[in-house]
Design an enzyme around this catalytic site. Structure first.
Site, short mmCIF file in Angstrom:
data_model
loop_
_atom_site.label_atom_id
_atom_site.label_comp_id
_atom_site.label_asym_id
_atom_site.label_seq_id
_atom_site.Cartn_x
_atom_site.Cartn_y
_atom_site.Cartn_z
N HIS A 140 43.85 43.75 50.93
CA HIS A 140 45.09 43.44 50.21
C HIS A 140 45.17 41.94 49.90
CE1 HIS A 140 49.28 43.37 49.01
NE2 HIS A 140 49.54 42.48 49.94
N ARG A 149 46.14 34.20 41.90
CA ARG A 149 45.50 32.89 41.82
C ARG A 149 44.14 32.98 41.14
NH1 ARG A 149 47.75 32.90 46.94
NH2 ARG A 149 45.77 33.64 47.75
N GLU A 206 55.22 48.50 49.06
CA GLU A 206 54.11 48.06 49.89
C GLU A 206 54.00 49.00 51.08
OE1 GLU A 206 54.56 43.88 50.89
OE2 GLU A 206 53.54 43.31 49.04
N GLN A 247 58.90 37.57 42.63
CA GLN A 247 58.00 36.98 43.64
C GLN A 247 57.05 35.96 43.02
OE1 GLN A 247 55.56 39.95 45.61
NE2 GLN A 247 54.50 38.44 46.88
MN MN Z 1 54.84 43.09 52.86
#
Ligand code: MN
Length: 423
Positions: A140, A149, A206, A247
């Site tokens: 992950h 990135r 998630e 996020q």
């Molecule tokens: Mn999490």
């Protein structure tokens, strides 16, 4: 542990493939139209009302405090410690065995001892003082590093030396079944200087496993690796809902904030570490060697099969991911040790989530961010629908179980439906 014996049978009927055979006996909090809230134990499709079992004197040998099971949370029970909780589980196992009559005779006379789960409402099992989210899956962390990135430096230099984590928000953790509104927030669109304020367009789940602690430690007293698991009472499934666009804009430099704290969902039954003992397994080998305070012996990972399903408003149900908790690079003992190595204290009922659990293959990724490459490669659902991220009306269902020698230790569903943004 006798309660884990694969040969045990209960006088309570347990359907084949139930997550809750007599070898599991997870703890939860339930109410009915007439009782509760109180502590229950799941067996097959029933809930055993522990306040009643206690009242009948069937737990007297354990010398438990009065009203310990007439509580709206499991914290008071867990505060007795992992060992005592294990003794309660062992005694319940004995009472439920097919050759045992004491409890069975009482159940015949009174219908409020063993309740069909369909008549119960399951509540948030613990009052959570603190919630921490780790980032323990190498797959992950690599996938997210590549997307957010740079694929060449996906894993940051610290990642293999410490279990990366951040402090989450305990107030917005809810029990399975609670709907979640799509959050609004600041989002940066690529070709604009200014952010916009709008409902998130990148609503994601998630898939995580979370452990719960059963001790209060003193500030300034780190937990050692040798004793770490003595403080851990059990696990729940955990969906750390994430708004990826919020996020992506907010996370530099201090990490997740409003993209995460609008809601997290946990499964209602706390499956004990004791019940999962037979499913211990080796984790991935850790290279380079970790610092001495994080080094460990023995099998510290758990072989728990996990899956994520999506039920759309049209009634279509599709499996989005299948993975396993055994892939986690950092184990729970290392997580707790690292968390407290600076003297940080832990509390009864604290929730420590693993971070998204992704496996090595694309079908085993634990978030849509990874499964759809940040929404760029939509998933085609069997019924013809497509998903980049979640739509309003989507229900995400997480399931998990360990299986061996014909015994299946499961968690039940961890589910939540996405509702439209408010306002
Ligand atoms: Mn999490």
């Amino acid at each position: 542990m006798t309660a884990n014996d694969p040969g045990l049978k209960s006088w309570v009927e347990v359907p084949k493939d139930s997550d809750f055979p007599i070898q599991n006996l997870p703890f939860g909090i339930f109410t009915t139209a007439r009782t509760g809230p109180g502590v229950g134990v799941a067996i097959g499709n029933h809930v055993l009302n522990l306040a009643m079992v206690h009242e009948l004197g069937l737990l007297d040998g354990l010398r438990l405090p009065g009203r310990i099971f007439s509580q709206p949370h499991l914290n008071a029970l867990f505060e007795l410690g992992r060992k005592k909780v294990g003794e309660v589980r062992e005694r319940i196992s004995e009472l439920l065995r097919s050759d045992h009559h004491e409890l069975r005779d009482q159940v015949k006379a009174r219908e409020d001892i063993l309740l069909p789960v369909s008549r119960c409402t399951l509540l948030l099992p613990v009052q959570i003082p603190n919630y921490t989210d780790f980032y323990s899956s190498e797959e992950h962390a690599t996938n997210v590093g590549s997307l957010f990135r740079d694929p060449k430096n996906a894993l940051l230099p610290n990642w293999k030396h410490l279990p990366v984590g951040y402090h989450g928000r305990a107030s917005s953790v809810v029990v399975s079944g609670t709907p979640i509104h799509r959050p609004r927030g600041q989002v940066k669109v690529a070709d604009s200087e200014m952010p916009v304020f709008c409902p998130s367009r990148k609503m994601d789940f998630e898939l995580e496993l979370a452990f719960i602690t059963s001790s209060n430690t003193n500030l300034g007293s780190p937990v050692s690796l040798r004793e770490a698991e003595d403080h851990i009472v059990g696990f729940v499934l955990f969906n750390d809902w994430s708004a990826r666009d919020i996020q992506q804009w907010e996370y530099v430099p201090l990490g997740p904030f409003l993209g995460k704290n609008f809601g997290s969902t946990m499964s209602p039954w706390v499956v004990t570490l004791d019940a999962l003992e037979p499913f211990r397994t080796e984790g991935p080998s850790q290279v380079p060697h970790v610092l001495p305070y994080l080094s460990f012996e023995g099998k510290r990972n758990f072989d728990i099969q996990l899956e994520v399903l999506l039920a759309s408003e049209k009634g279509e149900v599709a499996t989005l991911s299948r993975t396993n908790a055994k892939y986690l690079y950092w184990n729970i003992a290392q997580q707790l040790v690292h968390h407290t190595v600076n003297g940080c204290n832990i509390q009864v009922g604290d929730l420590y989530a693993s971070g998204t659990i992704s496996g090595p293959s694309p079908g085993s990724y634990g978030s849509l961010l990874e499964l759809t490459f940040d929404g760029k490669k939509a998933l085609h659902l069997p019924g013809g629908e497509e998903r980049g991220f979640l739509q309003d009306g989507d229900t995400v269902i997480m399931r998990g179980h360990a299986e061996r020698d014909g015994v299946r230790i499961g968690f039940g569903d961890c589910l939540g439906k996405i509702l439209p943004a408010i306002g």
